[in-house]
Write a protein that holds these residues in place. Structure first.
Motif, PDB file in Angstrom:
ATOM      1  N   ILE A 172       0.857  -1.185   0.000  1.00  9.43           N
ATOM      2  CA  ILE A 172       0.000   0.000   0.000  1.00  9.43           C
ATOM      3  C   ILE A 172       0.890   1.230   0.000  1.00  9.43           C
ATOM      4  CG2 ILE A 172      -1.779   1.231   1.322  1.00  9.43           C
ATOM      5  CD1 ILE A 172      -2.352  -1.675   2.534  1.00  9.43           C
ATOM      6  N   GLY A 173       0.810   2.028  -1.071  1.00  7.58           N
ATOM      7  CA  GLY A 173       1.710   3.169  -1.151  1.00  7.58           C
ATOM      8  C   GLY A 173       1.438   4.019  -2.371  1.00  7.58           C
ATOM      9  N   PHE A 211      -9.193   5.913  -3.557  1.00  7.04           N
ATOM     10  CA  PHE A 211      -7.971   5.972  -2.754  1.00  7.04           C
ATOM     11  C   PHE A 211      -7.333   4.581  -2.649  1.00  7.04           C
ATOM     12  CE2 PHE A 211      -5.873   6.790   1.590  1.00  7.04           C
ATOM     13  CZ  PHE A 211      -4.737   7.324   0.996  1.00  7.04           C
ATOM     14  N   ALA A 229      -5.563   4.107  -5.885  1.00  3.14           N
ATOM     15  CA  ALA A 229      -4.347   4.931  -5.935  1.00  3.14           C
ATOM     16  C   ALA A 229      -3.222   4.277  -5.148  1.00  3.14           C
ATOM     17  CB  ALA A 229      -4.635   6.329  -5.374  1.00  3.14           C
ATOM     18  N   SER A 230      -3.563   3.545  -4.093  1.00  2.92           N
ATOM     19  CA  SER A 230      -2.557   3.063  -3.145  1.00  2.92           C
ATOM     20  C   SER A 230      -2.205   1.589  -3.295  1.00  2.92           C
ATOM     21  CB  SER A 230      -3.057   3.287  -1.704  1.00  2.92           C
ATOM     22  OG  SER A 230      -3.456   4.620  -1.510  1.00  2.92           O
ATOM     23  N   GLY A 270      -0.845   1.856  -7.131  1.00  2.00           N
ATOM     24  CA  GLY A 270      -1.712   2.336  -8.213  1.00  2.00           C
ATOM     25  C   GLY A 270      -2.188   1.265  -9.163  1.00  2.00           C
TER      26      GLY A 270
END
Lengths: 363, 363
Positions: free
Chosen positions: A154-155, B113, B116-117, B121
């Motif tokens: 997760i990043g 989100f 995105a994470s 991504g």
């Protein structure tokens, strides 16, 4: 002072490498203006360098706050990340606040992800204080936290404004962590630069003695190679994956043993031996190369045998964990292999062969 | 079918607006190929539309997984976000997996989100099923979760691949949520298009009756305005902030009462009345305009008085909460005000005047 530029259009930034950069006002002169800065560090680094950094940043920012996290990979999780958000909000930090990551790879990864996410993005600066973070993790904008089912899952890709490698901070680094950093230095040889690899063979003892000139060269050359690769492929669509040499096996060890048992660099070290062995069995390199790599890793004070992570079905557990690696596609594990010394390739390998390598390489 | 394009270079994407898009295979034909899709929805929307979407996506993806979250703004937090990551990892989802946000603004913000994470991504698609998310939150790439100290404080700018506004899903929307969506529709008038505002005055009853042609026009015109603004200023360096008209007061109400007491659109509705009153007291608009806006908001079935969030010091509590708004700089609250009908401006206002407005406008 050495400066390496990382070239990413409007997201470009410099990496400064020298002694005593922390305390020099000039180090910070081009940073964006803001009312506040927030330093994120851990309880091991804080007593050594927090006040020094706070003092020099106070010349530029009216308020300099700090958040001190518990040390270690085991804390690279949601709960600890939230301590950064709590600190930012408790201090009323706005969208212009600059975050400073003062510490090793864990601090850099977490601070970077916090900066990417706080109010959907605030500027941040990497101030790596370990060899591993200076030569690898602080450069290139990869940020992340771990999930119980996989490392760095997760990043965000989120570039810093500046990276400050103060070589003086390496003086206080424990020997085990210095060696772990050497794993990521050694990595650059087989994947990109065998001349550098030869230089490392000649200078590994000097590096372990913390010879300043040797460290300066090792950091600079590592960062140059990394900057070049990231400049070609910021978001790891292809080439950048070669920087993960040794990491597929290494991440499985870290996750399999529980984060924090081995240092990241130790997993990478044994993982490089395994990836070289897999390359050899696929006919991509010869035994002489594999032995040369193993020897240098050993001289750097690093493990050359993989960890046993499951007493009953060690190879099975490795395969299971490697399947959730970010390079995997449709359940197929993709390995970074050496396709002749100095050149890496990313490809799949038959499970049976991977099992043989794991059985042969784990102690 | 209406198509509005959002123009952001390589991050451009279409917004499709029509009846019954969910079940048509053609809706999804240009999406990236992948082994798996994962639908994120909530326990209210799942019984209505999950199987319909799963069926149509099964024609394109070999595996279609689903994660069903608890409904409501109160769950827009870390714990619930983690359920998405748990689902992705439990299913062994790789970096090419496409996420689908099936639901309202909360589902869209959280899924975005998560996309995105996850592995830094993965692609995602917005399938908004509420009026509010169709006209506002699904378009433009703002994703976030709440923090106990502030709304949408942790998130990313991350654009979807596609937005699918199936107007048929509005048939099942509770009347209160339809009204909440109208708040964000009405918003576009004062900040950008008074002709549209006049059209809304003539059609607000038809919209509340769910007249299909009226809804189609309201969604299309709202999305056009939003697409234009976001195309100018993706990351809210300036102009985009005008889309937050009514939100500064509204967010304070939401945070002050605890998320979930008022719907987001209800807070925005009362917040627009307050922002218009502040604009009037600053001499930017006249009372006739403020009354006209109030009247339309009331006819849309929305609150025109702000909530009392602190019995002892209501204005003080508003100010305290508004200071952590993302538009604030160095502790100074910045309001979106109406600078003559059809034009918005972002600026600060004296605390004393803001207190007067809060005292006058809260019931």
């Amino acid at each position: 002072m050495e400066t390496v530029r990382i070239d990413l259009g409007e997201r470009s930034y410099p990496i400064l490498i020298a002694q005593d950069l922390l305390e020099q006002g000039a180090t910070w002169q081009h940073l964006p203006k803001a009312a506040a800065a927030l330093i994120v560090t851990n309880d091991v680094v804080a007593p050594l360098y927090l006040e020094k950094l706070r003092r020099t940043l106070s010349l530029r920012y009216a308020q300099v706050h700090a958040v001190v996290l518990p040390d270690g990979e085991a804390h690279k999780d949601w709960q600890t990340l939230n301590l950064i958000f709590d600190g930012l909000l408790a201090h009323g930090c706005d969208r212009k606040t600059v975050l400073f990551a003062l510490g090793g790879g864990v601090i850099g990864d977490m601070t970077g992800f916090a900066a990417a996410s706080y109010m959907r993005g605030v500027p941040f600066v990497q101030v790596p204080t370990t060899l591993l973070s200076q030569v690898d993790s602080s450069v290139g904008g990869k940020t992340a936290i771990n999930h119980p089912l996989g490392k760095n899952m997760i990043g965000a890709f989120y570039q810093p404004q500046l990276v400050v490698c103060d070589l003086a901070t390496l003086d206080t680094l424990p020997a085990r962590e210095l060696s772990a950093g050497l794993a990521e230095v050694i990595k650059y040889g087989p994947i990109a630069d065998m001349q550098f690899f030869s230089w490392l063979e000649q200078n590994v003892d000097a590096l372990r003695r913390r010879d300043r000139a040797a460290l300066a060269h090792a950091v600079k050359r590592s960062v140059e190679i990394k900057a070049w690769v990231v400049g070609q492929d910021e978001k790891e669509a292809g080439l950048r994956a070669v920087l993960n040499f040794g990491h597929t096996f290494g991440h499985a060890m870290e996750a399999g043993m529980g984060y924090g048992h081995w240092l990241h660099g130790e997993g990478v070290a044994a993982g490089m031996v395994m990836a070289a062995e897999l390359s050899r069995r696929l006919g991509l390199v010869d035994e002489a190369f594999a032995a040369r790599l193993r020897m240098l890793i050993e001289r750097a004070g690093l493990p050359v045998r993989g960890a046993v992570i499951d007493a009953n079905d060690n190879a099975g557990r490795y395969l299971e964990l490697m399947r959730v690696d970010k390079k995997s596609e449709a359940g197929e594990i993709r390995f970074v292999l050496i396709d002749g010394p100095g050149k890496a390739v990313v490809r799949a390998a038959p499970d049976a062969l991977v099992r043989e390598v794991i059985d042969a390489c784990c102690a």
